[in-house]
Design a protein around this motif. Structure first.
Motif, PDB file in Angstrom:
ATOM      1  N   LEU A 166      16.084  26.320   7.196  1.00 17.22           N
ATOM      2  CA  LEU A 166      17.127  27.171   6.624  1.00 17.22           C
ATOM      3  C   LEU A 166      17.673  28.145   7.661  1.00 17.22           C
ATOM      4  N   THR A 167      16.759  28.690   8.471  1.00 17.36           N
ATOM      5  CA  THR A 167      17.191  29.626   9.522  1.00 17.36           C
ATOM      6  C   THR A 167      18.122  28.930  10.510  1.00 17.36           C
ATOM      7  N   GLU A 168      17.773  27.700  10.877  1.00 14.60           N
ATOM      8  CA  GLU A 168      18.605  26.968  11.847  1.00 14.60           C
ATOM      9  C   GLU A 168      19.966  26.637  11.236  1.00 14.60           C
ATOM     10  N   ILE A 169      20.004  26.279   9.963  1.00 15.07           N
ATOM     11  CA  ILE A 169      21.274  25.951   9.298  1.00 15.07           C
ATOM     12  C   ILE A 169      22.176  27.163   9.247  1.00 15.07           C
ATOM     13  N   ILE A 170      21.564  28.301   8.831  1.00 14.33           N
ATOM     14  CA  ILE A 170      22.362  29.526   8.729  1.00 14.33           C
ATOM     15  C   ILE A 170      22.887  29.959  10.095  1.00 14.33           C
ATOM     16  N   ALA A 171      21.983  29.854  11.097  1.00 12.86           N
ATOM     17  CA  ALA A 171      22.405  30.239  12.452  1.00 12.86           C
ATOM     18  C   ALA A 171      23.531  29.334  12.944  1.00 12.86           C
TER      19      ALA A 171
ATOM     20  N   LEU B 130      -3.691  24.674   0.450  1.00 14.48           N
ATOM     21  CA  LEU B 130      -3.049  25.954   0.730  1.00 14.48           C
ATOM     22  C   LEU B 130      -2.404  25.959   2.116  1.00 14.48           C
ATOM     23  N   LEU B 131      -3.135  25.410   3.106  1.00 17.98           N
ATOM     24  CA  LEU B 131      -2.584  25.331   4.460  1.00 17.98           C
ATOM     25  C   LEU B 131      -1.343  24.441   4.503  1.00 17.98           C
ATOM     26  N   TYR B 132      -1.399  23.312   3.762  1.00 15.28           N
ATOM     27  CA  TYR B 132      -0.264  22.385   3.732  1.00 15.28           C
ATOM     28  C   TYR B 132       0.964  23.059   3.124  1.00 15.28           C
ATOM     29  N   ASN B 133       0.754  23.800   2.036  1.00 16.87           N
ATOM     30  CA  ASN B 133       1.885  24.478   1.390  1.00 16.87           C
ATOM     31  C   ASN B 133       2.481  25.546   2.300  1.00 16.87           C
TER      32      ASN B 133
ATOM     33  N   MET C  48      -0.810  26.756  14.191  1.00 14.32           N
ATOM     34  CA  MET C  48      -1.097  26.080  12.914  1.00 14.32           C
ATOM     35  C   MET C  48      -0.943  24.566  13.083  1.00 14.32           C
ATOM     36  N   ALA C  49      -1.856  23.807  12.452  1.00 15.80           N
ATOM     37  CA  ALA C  49      -1.798  22.351  12.526  1.00 15.80           C
ATOM     38  C   ALA C  49      -0.542  21.841  11.840  1.00 15.80           C
ATOM     39  N   SER C  50      -0.079  20.675  12.270  1.00 18.92           N
ATOM     40  CA  SER C  50       1.126  20.102  11.676  1.00 18.92           C
ATOM     41  C   SER C  50       0.849  19.627  10.263  1.00 18.92           C
ATOM     42  N   MET C  51       1.923  19.459   9.498  1.00 16.86           N
ATOM     43  CA  MET C  51       1.785  18.987   8.114  1.00 16.86           C
ATOM     44  C   MET C  51       1.135  17.610   8.069  1.00 16.86           C
ATOM     45  N   ARG C  52       1.481  16.765   9.043  1.00 15.18           N
ATOM     46  CA  ARG C  52       0.902  15.417   9.081  1.00 15.18           C
ATOM     47  C   ARG C  52      -0.608  15.476   9.290  1.00 15.18           C
ATOM     48  N   ASP C  53      -1.061  16.333  10.212  1.00 17.55           N
ATOM     49  CA  ASP C  53      -2.494  16.463  10.470  1.00 17.55           C
ATOM     50  C   ASP C  53      -3.237  17.001   9.254  1.00 17.55           C
ATOM     51  N   ILE C  54      -2.650  17.995   8.594  1.00 14.01           N
ATOM     52  CA  ILE C  54      -3.290  18.574   7.410  1.00 14.01           C
ATOM     53  C   ILE C  54      -3.383  17.536   6.295  1.00 14.01           C
ATOM     54  N   LYS C  55      -2.301  16.776   6.107  1.00 17.04           N
ATOM     55  CA  LYS C  55      -2.282  15.759   5.054  1.00 17.04           C
ATOM     56  C   LYS C  55      -3.315  14.668   5.331  1.00 17.04           C
ATOM     57  N   ARG C  56      -3.431  14.283   6.601  1.00 18.87           N
ATOM     58  CA  ARG C  56      -4.398  13.260   6.989  1.00 18.87           C
ATOM     59  C   ARG C  56      -5.833  13.760   6.768  1.00 18.87           C
ATOM     60  N   ARG C  57      -6.076  15.029   7.135  1.00 18.78           N
ATOM     61  CA  ARG C  57      -7.398  15.615   6.938  1.00 18.78           C
ATOM     62  C   ARG C  57      -7.743  15.720   5.455  1.00 18.78           C
ATOM     63  N   LYS C  58      -6.769  16.107   4.648  1.00 20.82           N
ATOM     64  CA  LYS C  58      -6.986  16.222   3.210  1.00 20.82           C
ATOM     65  C   LYS C  58      -7.315  14.861   2.598  1.00 20.82           C
ATOM     66  N   SER C  59      -6.609  13.829   3.035  1.00 23.92           N
ATOM     67  CA  SER C  59      -6.866  12.477   2.535  1.00 23.92           C
ATOM     68  C   SER C  59      -8.278  12.013   2.894  1.00 23.92           C
ATOM     69  N   SER C  60      -8.710  12.353   4.114  1.00 20.62           N
ATOM     70  CA  SER C  60     -10.056  11.990   4.555  1.00 20.62           C
ATOM     71  C   SER C  60     -11.123  12.674   3.711  1.00 20.62           C
ATOM     72  N   VAL C  61     -10.933  13.965   3.441  1.00 19.17           N
ATOM     73  CA  VAL C  61     -11.907  14.708   2.626  1.00 19.17           C
ATOM     74  C   VAL C  61     -11.927  14.171   1.198  1.00 19.17           C
ATOM     75  N   GLN C  62     -10.782  13.809   0.652  1.00 19.50           N
ATOM     76  CA  GLN C  62     -10.730  13.255  -0.700  1.00 19.50           C
ATOM     77  C   GLN C  62     -11.491  11.925  -0.786  1.00 19.50           C
TER      78      GLN C  62
ATOM     79  N   ARG D   9       4.434  23.750   4.965  1.00 17.58           N
ATOM     80  CA  ARG D   9       5.678  23.215   4.382  1.00 17.58           C
ATOM     81  C   ARG D   9       6.693  24.337   4.171  1.00 17.58           C
ATOM     82  N   GLN D  10       6.205  25.476   3.667  1.00 13.58           N
ATOM     83  CA  GLN D  10       7.094  26.613   3.465  1.00 13.58           C
ATOM     84  C   GLN D  10       7.653  27.114   4.797  1.00 13.58           C
ATOM     85  N   SER D  11       6.793  27.119   5.817  1.00 22.80           N
ATOM     86  CA  SER D  11       7.239  27.558   7.137  1.00 22.80           C
ATOM     87  C   SER D  11       8.310  26.616   7.695  1.00 22.80           C
TER      88      SER D  11
END
Length: 283
Positions: free
Chosen positions: A272-277, A258-261, A1-15, A264-266
């Motif tokens: 959270l997993t790393e904190i708990i571990a 949708l991909l960005y969300n 999956m693409a990084s959040m930064r790449d998705i955000k940059r792509r979304k800005s370009s399309v907008q 972000r959720q991932s």
């Protein structure tokens, strides 16, 4: 999956692209309203002009005039009306396709372009380019049509070409535009005389003088009408293309959101997993 930064940059370009297509759609809509009214007002006149001249000459009997019969040349003058700009869907390419697929030998065709897109396309395909009238399509006026008419009629009279055609996009309505080919010279006459209508027309002044006056005006009027319809068709095609592009951009933005969300959720889940571990490891 693409990084959040790449998705955000792509979304800005399309907008950003969507904002441009929206603006172009609005501009084309305004231009279309003006061009549409002009085309609808003039269509009846130019259709009537064509039908009247053909009918009149058909009922006039045998006429021995250079404009009414082929000369020795096998070459064809093709007046091609396209736009000077792209981003209009298949508006320009459909005209090029119509000329290419009608079975003419490329070496027997001289293109008289009204519109730089058609000129450039046919030049790349190896067609001979005659006089260029590309600037005339920006704001068509009768004087521009007269200049084109005088050029092709002069070439016909000199024997450089033996037939004259015009290829343009007919305007039917906002969403329907029809690539059209029309033969201008020699005029195709139809025998409309019935058994009860055998009288031929008399010309005043002489037939030669009358034909010399009528045919140039007939050719000029048809060229001018084709230019007006083409402008309306181009703006209609561009408005549709930009509307489709805007809708596609909206769909892409929705998918990217949708991909960005999800990304972000991932990322949050991973943190959270790393904190708990880590907490479990300390305890």
């Amino acid at each position: 999956m693409a990084s959040m930064r790449d998705i955000k940059r792509r979304k800005s370009s399309v907008q950003s692209t969507q904002q441009i297509t929206k603006a172009m759609k609005l501009v084309s809509t305004v231009k279309l309203q003006r061009a549409k009214g002009r085309a609808e007002r003039s269509k009846t006149y130019f259709s009537c002009m064509y039908d009247t001249v053909v009918s009149m000459l058909s009922k006039a009997g045998e006429l021995n005039h250079p404009f009414l019969k082929p000369n020795a040349s096998q070459r064809k003058a093709v007046i091609v009306i396209t736009g000077n700009r792209g981003l209009a869907g298949g508006y320009n390419s459909s005209i090029v396709k119509l000329v290419r697929e009608n079975g003419w030998n490329r070496d027997d065709v001289i293109i008289y372009p009204i519109g730089s897109k058609g000129r450039d396309a046919f030049a790349r395909l190896g067609y001979e380019i005659g006089e260029d009238y590309s600037s005339a399509i920006e704001e068509p006026v009768y004087a521009d049509a007269m200049a084109v008419s005088n050029q092709v009629l002069g070439d016909f009279a000199s024997g450089r070409v033996g037939e004259i055609y015009i290829v343009y996009t007919g305007f039917k309505n906002t969403v329907t535009h029809i690539p059209t080919q029309l033969k201008l010279l020699p005029i195709k006459l139809e025998d409309e005389r019935s058994d009860d209508d055998k009288a031929v027309l008399d010309f005043e002044p002489e037939m030669e003088d009358a034909i010399d006056l009528i045919v140039p005006k007939y050719i000029t009027s048809l060229i001018y009408g084709a230019m007006i319809e083409s402008v309306a068709s181009e703006n209609g095609a561009r408005m549709q293309a930009m509307d489709n592009a805007t809708n596609n951009a909206e769909e892409m933005i929705s998918n990217l959101s949708l991909l960005y969300n999800r990304a972000r959720q991932s990322a949050i889940t991973q943190e959270l997993t790393e904190i708990i571990a880590g907490a479990q490891a300390i305890s």
